[in-house]
Design an enzyme around this catalytic site. Structure first.
Site, PDB file in Angstrom:
ATOM      1  CG  ASP A  34      -1.749   1.200   1.377  1.00  0.00           C
ATOM      2  OD1 ASP A  34      -2.263   1.450   2.490  1.00  0.00           O
ATOM      3  OD2 ASP A  34      -1.891   1.936   0.373  1.00  0.00           O
ATOM      4  CB  SER A 198      -2.736  15.097 -13.155  1.00  0.00           C
ATOM      5  OG  SER A 198      -3.205  15.073 -14.490  1.00  0.00           O
TER       6      SER A 198
END
Ligand SMILES: O=C(Cc1ccccc1)Nn1cnc2ccccc21
Length: 328
Positions: A34, A198
């Site tokens: 994770d 992004s």
């Protein structure tokens, strides 16, 4: 030094499970790697039997190399509300051919029902930054933090696949694992995550839209959780798509295949194919599908989870504090 280990998806790619060994003689467990957290915790013999349903447990008393970390405890709650807690041992941990002799292994005494009801998952191995490790009074290093100085390169790569075995590699970038160029973008680890921004997105073959999306690359999250405006712009292009509050997200007819979703990484792009956006059927009757792209409302940042990661070969570069995304 470098290493590689295979990782297998559960049904619907809901999580990816990876074998590790703990102790002497080695106890083999299968855990969820994770990048969205930084504790290595496992089901253990210290738990109530009623909380264990099929999982393999770590038994420190059966390991000649285990040593309790006196006075240390841990407790973690994940974004989805699941949680676990317990005490801490130092023991040897091996992943593939890589061994950390003095790894903090967080033995669970309690786990929430989400973990008890997940029979194939024996725990979590955090690959986030050590700053968010929950051990008190002294936070403990992740496996990667313990091994990274001995690796040929201070990085690991995630090559998750849709319905097929993939791999985590440590210390090297396998040129055979991707195609084209790797798009690199700087990492903000101030919150302990592999954070990045992004620059924008496109829906299907549509024009690219400049729209900053700040989020984390998180192998421990199943879906791609994005800003509400981006998600509604995407589902606007799908006939019959609607936000279904009963299901807790956007649902749409499983066919025809929905449009691709493209997001930017620096001056490159990552394409999530439409057939990977249909996450799973919500019912066998009228063939509606639950979307793999959903809102990040309330989280405070976006989460580029497995739906985004499994389309790519992703480099988690701690040395350069950058993320690399490539097609494959
Ligand atoms: O918890 C989440 C997803 C999430 C949902 C809502 C808000 C914020 C994040 N991911 N996750 C990341 N690592 C995990 C480990 C266990 C369970 C869920 C885990």
């Amino acid at each position: 030094d470098f290493g590689s280990v295979s990782t297998d998806p559960e049904k619907h790619d809901v999580e990816y499970l990876t074998p590790i060994s703990i102790g002497t003689p080695p106890q083999d467990l299968i855990v969820d790697f994770d990048t969205g957290s930084s504790d290595l915790w496992v089901f253990s013999t210290e738990m109530a039997a009623s909380d264990i349903k099929g999982q393999t447990v770590y038994d420190p008393s059966n390991s000649s190399t285990s040593q309790i970390l006196q006075g240390s405890t841990w407790e973690i709650t994940y974004g989805d509300g699941s949680s676990s807690s317990g005490d801490v041992y130092i023991d040897t941990v091996t992943i593939g051919n890589l061994t950390v002799p003095n790894q903090a292994v967080e033995a669970a005494k309690k786990v929430s029902s989400e973990f008890t009801e997940d029979p194939n998952n024996d725990g979590l191995l955090g690959l986030g930054f050590t700053s968010i490790n929950t051990v008190q009074p002294t936070p403990q290093n992740t496996f990667f933090d313990n091994i990274k100085e001995s690796l040929d390169a201070r990085l690991f790569t995630a090559d998750l696949k849709h319905g097929a075995p993939g791999s985590y590699n440590f210390g090297y970038i396998d040129p055979a694992a991707y195609i084209g160029n790797i798009s690199w973008t700087p990492v903000d680890n101030s919150q302990g995550f592999w954070g990045f921004t992004s620059p924008g997105y496109a829906v299907g073959t549509g024009a690219f839209r400049n729209h900053s999306m700040t989020g984390i690359a998180d192998t421990g999250t199943t879906l791609l959780l994005l800003p509400k405006s981006v998600v509604s712009a995407y589902y606007k292009e799908i006939q019959g798509a609607e936000y279904d509050s009963d299901q807790g997200g956007y649902v749409f007819p499983c066919s025809p295949t929905p449009p691709d979703f493209v997001f930017g990484v620096n001056n490159g792009i990552v394409t999530v194919p439409g057939d990977m956006v249909s996450y799973a059927p919500v019912d066998t009757a009228n063939q509606n599908c639950f979307g793999g792209i959903q809102r990040d409302t309330g989280i405070g940042f976006s989460i580029f989870g497995d739906v985004a990661l499994k389309t790519s070969f992703v480099v988690f570069d701690a040395g350069g504090l950058q993320l690399g995304w490539a097609a494959k």
